[in-house]
Design an enzyme around this catalytic site. Sequence first.
Site, short mmCIF file in Angstrom:
data_model
loop_
_atom_site.label_atom_id
_atom_site.label_comp_id
_atom_site.label_asym_id
_atom_site.label_seq_id
_atom_site.Cartn_x
_atom_site.Cartn_y
_atom_site.Cartn_z
N ASP A 118 0.84 -1.19 0.00
CA ASP A 118 0.00 0.00 0.00
C ASP A 118 0.88 1.24 0.00
O ASP A 118 1.99 1.22 -0.55
CB ASP A 118 -0.93 -0.04 1.23
CG ASP A 118 -2.29 0.56 0.94
OD1 ASP A 118 -2.35 1.79 0.73
OD2 ASP A 118 -3.30 -0.17 0.94
N HIS B 137 -3.45 6.06 3.33
CA HIS B 137 -4.33 4.92 3.05
C HIS B 137 -3.84 3.63 3.70
O HIS B 137 -4.61 2.89 4.31
CB HIS B 137 -4.41 4.77 1.53
CG HIS B 137 -5.32 3.70 1.04
ND1 HIS B 137 -4.89 2.42 0.78
CD2 HIS B 137 -6.63 3.72 0.72
CE1 HIS B 137 -5.90 1.69 0.33
NE2 HIS B 137 -6.96 2.46 0.28
N SER C 211 -11.36 -0.77 -0.21
CA SER C 211 -10.09 -0.81 0.51
C SER C 211 -10.30 -1.14 1.98
O SER C 211 -9.43 -1.73 2.62
CB SER C 211 -9.39 0.55 0.43
OG SER C 211 -8.62 0.67 -0.73
#
Length: 752
Positions: free
Chosen positions: A407, A465, A667
């Site tokens: 990520d 994120h 996600s």
Amino acid sequence: MALGGAALLAACDQIDTRIERAREIADASVDQINGETVIDPTYRNLERAAPADRALAGTVIAQFAVDDEERPMFAIGSIIAKPLDIPASGPVEIPDDAAMIEEELEYFDSPEGEAMLEAGEPPAAAPAPPAAEAPVTREILAEPAQVMPRIKLDPRAAQESRQEIAEAGRNIEQFALKDDTQRLQMRRLSQDDLKAMAPEERVEVRKIARRAPVAREVVQKQLDANAVMLDTMTRYGVGGEVALSRQGQMVIQIGADGANPTQFRGRNGPADFLARAEAAECPDNPDAAVIREDLAVATACVVRDLRASGQFEYVEPDFIFQNQFARKPKDMPVGTPGETKTGSNGSTATPAKPAVSDPNDPLWALQWHFRDKGTAEGRTAGGAGFESFWKSQGITGSDGIVVAVVDTGLQMNHPDIAGSPNIMPGYDMVSDPRMGNDGDGRDTDPNDPGDLCDPTKPGAADSFHGTHVAGTIGAAATNNGAGVAGGAWDVRIVPVRALGKCGGRLSDINDAIRWAAGLVPAEVSDENNVWTEVWNENPADIINLSIGLLGTCPASLQDAIDSVTEAGVIVVSAAGNARMATSLYAPAGCRNVVTVAASDARGQIAPYSNFGPEVMVLAPGGDLTRDDNGDGKPDGVLSTKAATNCYDPVTGAGVENCFYAYEQGTSMAAPHVSAALALLKARDPGASREDIISTLRAALEPRESLQCAGLCSQYPGAAPIEGSPDMCARPCGQGLLNMANVPVKATGGGGR
């Protein structure tokens, strides 16, 4: 792309209604900040915690910035290729089964086995391999192979380039022989050898056995391909550099005098290093002089010509992937808010084993997504049942289970992460400093410095994120009286940074997946450009990919996924947030992945979620425009993430900075499944990849068709549901994630 535009179309009146609902929820949050609303006082852990341990991001984005239609982009000058007929070079298996070990020993005692051993002997100058009965030390096994070569291809000095290719072949030969010898040594281990080792030594042997070798045949195929590449680059007068790999995949950098991305300096705008795929097509009769002036077009021409050569299994541009936060409510179909209800502290009527109770993390009270499924007090219709699993199984994870998160990296200074025992050494795989945003290329620091691409865009901000995703799995210290709980309390998280400013290169993601699984090393160079290898000392059992690309699965990505699944790794992928078929998204549409669509707090598919037959499971991804559990908060997924403009959920007082936030997207759904798989692996450590996935499937909650439905007007081509002509079915998996359905093992569980 017309296809993407059709899939993302939404009616204006539906957009307005949806945004209005989001504004209402945002206003409610503002009321809380002003002290007009206070959270239910029965949330005792919230009241007792220090404000710093419970403060939340107070900004609920009522009207998100609307991006243009998602269209594939690629890194200018970067190409991924693999020559034809690369021989298999998978990891050596060191089986637990005694019969399999004896079968291998018998083979090496046979004439054929002896001949193979003789063929693999190193040159006389190299140390001879030990006899079969001699002990094999960890030092011998752990010795790294030579770094794979990088070869300059210069049309202005073609002869020198051919000499460099030949020299690379000679240099790699001795290291390939050495690598073969080490692997043969491992194959000659008997069951008694393994039993005589300490547990950590057996783990080391199996870890080394997973590593891909430096196979001479694989390297030679890549070296041979360089001649074809040199001819192609000569045609257009562009230089290049080619990086070879252990498993045959090659990354070609053209232009900038063939510089590797790690040699770039400066922070130019995205247009200088990224291009839209449809805007960079190679003309039918390319003029070399013209093409040299446009490196994006030159990239497309080199890809086309290498494909046409017939020498490669695949050749493709280095596509750019994005994280899968859902940031476009204009694309969301309208829903009706559910009935409000009073919150609770999450206790259930189900008898629990005394070994595990509700976590004391104060924000656990707001994490509806981990709660048991139901409508009774303390339950949520869309809950994933982690609560019951922890208690009934007595399992919260295991420190022997590893989940890699590929990520944007991890906020290593996050207070709930910095002190967490769950974080293992990771890696920054972002090769281009312009995308790395941290001043350099690849290194051993997986910290997330931010990924903001275009600061002029309304609402643009660093996503952090990977921190949010990893927090849901278990990166944060659970049951520590601060912040949030994770799905697996005791799990090892390996952060692998592959997305940076403006997204992540496909080539970096491919390497990140293989490195996370322990198949290949990463490489770092010092100030003298001397390269060394860095292996993942905690190879992953599960890899989480909450990333996406609008397009069918790239061949090189499928290659990387196949290589790790053959080693027994489970790959979990977010379905994507474009409200379209997963077959048109990657990695969701790739083979050998567990694809996860997103549900809301009602257990219905979230309006932004992709869908299709590739989806295996529906898991909580949240919906920030709803409040179906009636807690006065948007129904997003609450996890770790640094933020500003925060508030104390008990007093309503404003707080400048905080470390927890609600987000929505597939996600957020994928890490719930990764955490669930980690718990199942802890429950049955000896189970295979296939067995663990089968256990997950068997525990899914059956769903009704309307739980995976949407307005037909927004899903062209979808089939209407009988009795509901305006609603169309969207395939969204075999069922909802519900860990409460996992049967308790008669022999008891592992973990804590």
